[in-house]
Every structure is written in C-alpha cells, then in structure tokens.
Design an enzyme around this catalytic site. Structure first.
Site, short mmCIF file in Angstrom:
data_model
loop_
_atom_site.label_atom_id
_atom_site.label_comp_id
_atom_site.label_asym_id
_atom_site.label_seq_id
_atom_site.Cartn_x
_atom_site.Cartn_y
_atom_site.Cartn_z
CG ASN A 9 54.88 -5.20 -16.80
OD1 ASN A 9 54.83 -5.08 -15.57
ND2 ASN A 9 55.75 -4.55 -17.55
CD1 TRP A 10 48.77 -6.68 -13.94
CD2 TRP A 10 48.44 -6.61 -11.73
NE1 TRP A 10 47.71 -7.49 -13.65
CE2 TRP A 10 47.48 -7.47 -12.30
CE3 TRP A 10 48.43 -6.41 -10.34
CZ2 TRP A 10 46.51 -8.13 -11.53
CZ3 TRP A 10 47.47 -7.07 -9.57
CH2 TRP A 10 46.52 -7.91 -10.17
CE LYS A 11 54.09 -1.39 -18.55
NZ LYS A 11 54.29 -0.47 -19.65
CG HIS A 89 59.54 -3.09 -19.19
ND1 HIS A 89 59.38 -1.75 -19.41
CD2 HIS A 89 58.44 -3.70 -19.67
CE1 HIS A 89 58.22 -1.55 -20.02
NE2 HIS A 89 57.62 -2.72 -20.18
CD GLU A 91 57.31 1.09 -18.55
OE1 GLU A 91 57.06 0.37 -17.57
OE2 GLU A 91 56.50 1.28 -19.49
CD GLU A 161 57.12 -4.78 -23.57
OE1 GLU A 161 55.97 -5.18 -23.37
OE2 GLU A 161 57.73 -4.08 -22.77
N GLY A 167 52.17 1.97 -24.01
CA GLY A 167 51.30 2.91 -23.29
C GLY A 167 50.83 4.08 -24.13
CB SER A 206 49.33 -0.08 -27.69
OG SER A 206 49.86 1.06 -27.03
P1 13P Z 1 51.04 -1.30 -22.76
O1 13P Z 1 50.32 -2.60 -23.11
O2 13P Z 1 50.35 -0.51 -21.72
O3 13P Z 1 51.39 -0.54 -23.99
O4 13P Z 1 52.45 -1.74 -22.09
C1 13P Z 1 53.24 -2.68 -22.72
C2 13P Z 1 54.33 -3.05 -21.80
O5 13P Z 1 55.22 -2.25 -21.54
C3 13P Z 1 54.29 -4.38 -21.19
O6 13P Z 1 55.48 -4.69 -20.55
#
Ligand code: 13P
Length: 244
Positions: A9-11, A89, A91, A161, A167, A206
């Site tokens: 997931n590149w966000k 997600h 976020e 998650e 993150g 992470s």
């Molecule tokens: P990180 O791997 O940067 O913790 O992010 C996880 C994530 O939110 C994947 O959707």
C-alpha cells in the site's frame, strides 16, 4: 490451502520513477507461492507496463458514477487493470469518516464489480489497553456479515492492521498478531465455518524485511499488507520472498 498474499500500500507516496523501479519486483519471487499486489495512488495505475504482479486501488466509491468530485469508481479501477482494492483502511476511516456501514457498502460494490476487496480492520492502542480488542473487531466484522452473503464474503481478503502498529515501527509481536487473527477467523466461523477456514487474513503494521518471516509463519497469518517497506523494491521483494 490458503495462498499467501503480500500487498504493498503506497498510500500517498511514489512517483513515476518508483513505478519503473518496480518493473523488476518479481525477479526472485515465486509467483506460484505468493500473490503479490501493488496498490499505488490511482493516478499511477496507468503507468505500470504489463506488470507481472497484480494491481489494486487504495479505495473506491460505493456508487457507480456521477457528481462525486475526487472519488473513483470500481469500473475505473478495473479499466486500469486492478483486480483488488483496499477498503476501510484506518487512515480512510479516520481522515474521511468512513463508518463500518460505509466500508461494508464499498466492499459490496467491489465484489459486485468483480474486484477483490482487501477489507481492513484493527484497533487503536486505547481500545486494546481498555481490553476492548475483541468487541471492537467483532463490531467491524459484524458490519460486514450483515451486508454480505457467505458467498460474497468468500470473495474478500481481510487485513488486520492494529492502528498502533501502522507507521510506528512498533510491530505487533507474532503472538499478538496470531491471537487477533485467530479471533477474526473464529468470529467469522460463527457466520460461515467454511468461509472462515478459507479466507486469507493479512497482517499489516510495520512489517519489514527482517520481521516478515516470523509473522507469516503464524498459523492464521496469510501474508501482509505493507506500507512503508513497500516503497523500497528490495525490501518489498524480501517480504514477498518471506511469504512464498
Ligand atoms: P506500515 O507498514 O508503514 O506500518 O503501514 C501499514 C499499512 O497501513 C498498510 O496498509
């Protein structure tokens, strides 16, 4: 037998030059052993030239089309080669006020359109510390099972998650992750045992090249949803290899 999945997931990260770097992603990765997915920002979907991994969107609208500025439809994602789409997600739940009901509606739209939704669930640190982990996850899952049939649920992937691990560099321990995954599978089994036994449940939060193998070795962890480490092709390739 559940085939592992590793999804990146590149966000809101990346650019065309990162897209080019990923053209060699599958070198050394056994595509028979692991399904690999990249979910870039939607504007870069068309920049991947004949990728030998799958593409996914990061969200979609629950609606088909119309006056919804900034939204993207299932059909648009499919036109750019997506087979998957991340839904719910944390976020998006937080930044865009996506409720459990809206997440379920988006998942349903994805399934009806032939996309596989990767549906995210997971708790905050405060929820976990208050001892409310299982009730919280159950509510997120129940919102899905009231909206989807067992057959529809079988066409989804779940991603656990924990928000406190996203993150932050604080990965859930393999035992914490396994416990949550086992709870999710057990809870879904109350809805349909066969679907629960076969559904792929990914861990996200992470995941790095050096902790992926231990996480993926857990009985109920079927791969990962990777954020930061999916932006470095060498690291992401190692994570794919750890799953396969
Ligand atoms: P990180 O791997 O940067 O913790 O992010 C996880 C994530 O939110 C994947 O959707």
């Amino acid at each position: 037998m559940r085939k592992p999945i590793v999804a990146g997931n590149w966000k809101m990260n990346g650019n065309r030059s990162l897209v080019s770097e990923f053209s060699s992603l599958m070198h050394g990765v056994d595509a028979d052993a692991v399904d690999v997915i990249i979910c870039p920002p939607a504007c870069f979907l068309g920049s991947f030239v004949a990728p030998d991994f799958a593409l996914g969107g990061q969200t979609l609208s629950e609606l088909d089309n119309g006056a919804h500025t900034g939204d993207i439809s299932a059909e648009m994602l499919k036109e750019f080669g997506c087979r998957y789409v991340i839904v719910g997600h944390s976020e998006r739940r937080e930044d865009h006020c996506e409720s459990n009901a809206l997440v379920a509606a988006k998942a349903l739209k994805a399934i009806e359109s032939g996309l596989v939704p990767i549906i995210c669930v997971g708790e905050s640190l405060a929820t976990r510390e208050a001892g409310e982990l299982e009730g919280f996850l159950a509510a997120q899952l129940d919102a899905l099972t009231v909206s989807l049939t067992a057959e529809q649920l079988s066409k989804t992937v779940i991603a656990y998650e924990p928000i406190w691990a996203i993150g932050t560099g604080v990965t859930a321990s393999p035992e914490q992750a396994q416990d949550a995954h086992a709870f999710i599978r057990g809870h879904l089994a109350k809805f349909d045992a066969n679907v629960a036994a076969n559904i792929q449940i990914l861990y996200g939060g992470s995941v790095k090249a050096d902790n992926a193998e231990e996480l993926f070795a857990q009985a109920d962890i079927d791969g990962g949803l990777i954020g930061g480490a999916s932006l470095k092709v060498d690291d992401f390739r190692k994570i794919c290899q750890a799953a396969g």
